[in-house]
Design an enzyme around this catalytic site. Structure first.
Site, mmCIF file in Angstrom:
data_model
loop_
_atom_site.group_PDB
_atom_site.id
_atom_site.type_symbol
_atom_site.label_atom_id
_atom_site.label_comp_id
_atom_site.label_asym_id
_atom_site.label_seq_id
_atom_site.Cartn_x
_atom_site.Cartn_y
_atom_site.Cartn_z
ATOM 1 N N ASP A 34 36.676 44.417 32.858
ATOM 2 C CA ASP A 34 37.776 44.069 31.956
ATOM 3 C C ASP A 34 37.333 43.044 30.913
ATOM 4 O O ASP A 34 36.230 42.502 30.979
ATOM 5 C CB ASP A 34 38.991 43.541 32.750
ATOM 6 N N ASN B 199 47.687 37.815 43.310
ATOM 7 C CA ASN B 199 48.794 38.779 43.350
ATOM 8 C C ASN B 199 48.318 40.174 43.745
ATOM 9 O O ASN B 199 49.061 41.146 43.619
ATOM 10 C CB ASN B 199 49.503 38.821 41.991
ATOM 11 N N HIS C 94 45.865 41.876 42.314
ATOM 12 C CA HIS C 94 45.322 42.718 41.238
ATOM 13 C C HIS C 94 43.828 42.986 41.448
ATOM 14 O O HIS C 94 43.130 42.216 42.098
ATOM 15 C CB HIS C 94 45.611 42.132 39.849
ATOM 16 N N GLU D 220 47.469 44.750 37.139
ATOM 17 C CA GLU D 220 48.450 43.877 37.774
ATOM 18 C C GLU D 220 49.382 44.700 38.674
ATOM 19 O O GLU D 220 49.411 45.934 38.586
ATOM 20 C CB GLU D 220 49.270 43.159 36.686
HETATM 21 P P1 PGA Z 1 38.456 34.808 40.834
HETATM 22 O O1 PGA Z 1 39.223 36.011 40.136
HETATM 23 O O2 PGA Z 1 37.203 35.348 41.392
HETATM 24 O O3 PGA Z 1 38.209 33.832 39.729
HETATM 25 O O4 PGA Z 1 39.372 34.281 41.891
HETATM 26 C C1 PGA Z 1 39.425 37.196 40.851
HETATM 27 C C2 PGA Z 1 40.452 38.045 40.154
HETATM 28 O O5 PGA Z 1 41.419 37.508 39.599
HETATM 29 O O6 PGA Z 1 40.316 39.276 40.196
#
Ligand code: PGA
Length: 246
Positions: A67, A136, A138, A143
């Site tokens: 992404d 959450n 995702h 999302e």
């Molecule tokens: P993080 O992000 O590794 O910084 O916790 C993971 C995500 O939001 O997919």
């Protein structure tokens, strides 16, 4: 979907790097999908170290990032282009012609999504998709509510995701939209490796592993994947029941 629990973040990161190394050993031209965020940094550090100390080569591999924020130029300090360059692609022998990150500044974002999806197809598809997970649930920037049929597309970021990521931006204003590889595209990866570390991921991990398979918890889609594995540290596994062995 299997889950493996490691004593801590370092052990989890070492095991994740080993998966990538093994795959490269079997087939140097493997196609990887890679995440950003805090979680994969330990894996990237180890892979860079393997490149430096053992000569592990990435020159024939292909990489697709999951992404990118919409509206950020590739040289913006908070862009995932810069993150990947600083933490991985710029530190190994990756072939720039085989490194793909969605262009968040593309004049026609929908066309960029189609181009990206086509590039994944033309590469022969993802061999190993490495993912993080949001609090959450995702995956990528898919999302809660993302259709399991979705493809690479422009999405709105949830308020909670924007808050978690706000510190990377001036005045704490994270972008409102992003380009993400879609759920169906992720699902077509021949192998999926989801990394989670820390107690702030424990609820999302438990919902994905033990709750209903539902578009309200995107990571739960992986339950029906033939070859998905979760690598967790003990904190991220702390809300799971007894059924998960280390
Ligand atoms: P993080 O992000 O590794 O910084 O916790 C993971 C995500 O939001 O997919």
């Amino acid at each position: 979907m299997r889950a493996r629990v490691f004593p801590d973040y370092e052990a989890m990161s070492a095991a994740a790097a080993d998966v990538v190394r093994r795959r490269l050993g079997e087939r140097p031209s493997s196609v990887f999908m890679l995440p950003t965020g805090i979680t994969p940094l330990g894996m990237y550090r180890r892979l860079v170290e393997m490149h430096r100390s053992e000569g592990l080569s990435f020159a024939e591999a292909t990489f697709f990032n999951l992404d990118e924020y919409l509206g950020l130029a590739p040289d913006h300090g908070a862009s995932y282009h810069v993150y990947m360059k600083e933490n991985f692609y710029g530190l190994i022998d990756a072939d720039p012609a085989r490194v793909f990150v969605p262009d968040g500044a593309a004049p026609d974002p929908d066309a960029e999504c189609e181009r990206y999806e086509a590039a994944i197809r033309e590469s022969g598809g993802i061999d190993v998709g490495v993912l993080g997970i949001g609090r959450n649930g995702h995956i990528g920037f898919n999302e809660p509510g993302s259709s399991f049929d979705s493809r690479t597309r422009v999405v709105a970021l949830s308020e909670s995701t924007r808050q978690v990521n706000a510190a990377d931006f001036e005045a704490d204003r994270a972008p409102e939209q992003a380009i993400t590889v879609g759920m169906a595209t992720i699902f077509e990866s021949r192998k999926v490796l989801l990394l989670a570390s820390g107690t702030n991921k424990a609820g999302a991990v438990a919902a994905a592993v033990e709750g209903d398979v539902s578009e309200s918890v995107p990571a739960s889609m992986l339950r029906s994947h033939p070859s998905a594995v979760l690598f967790l540290d003990e904190d991220a596994a702390s809300d799971l029941g007894q059924g998960v062995a280390g």
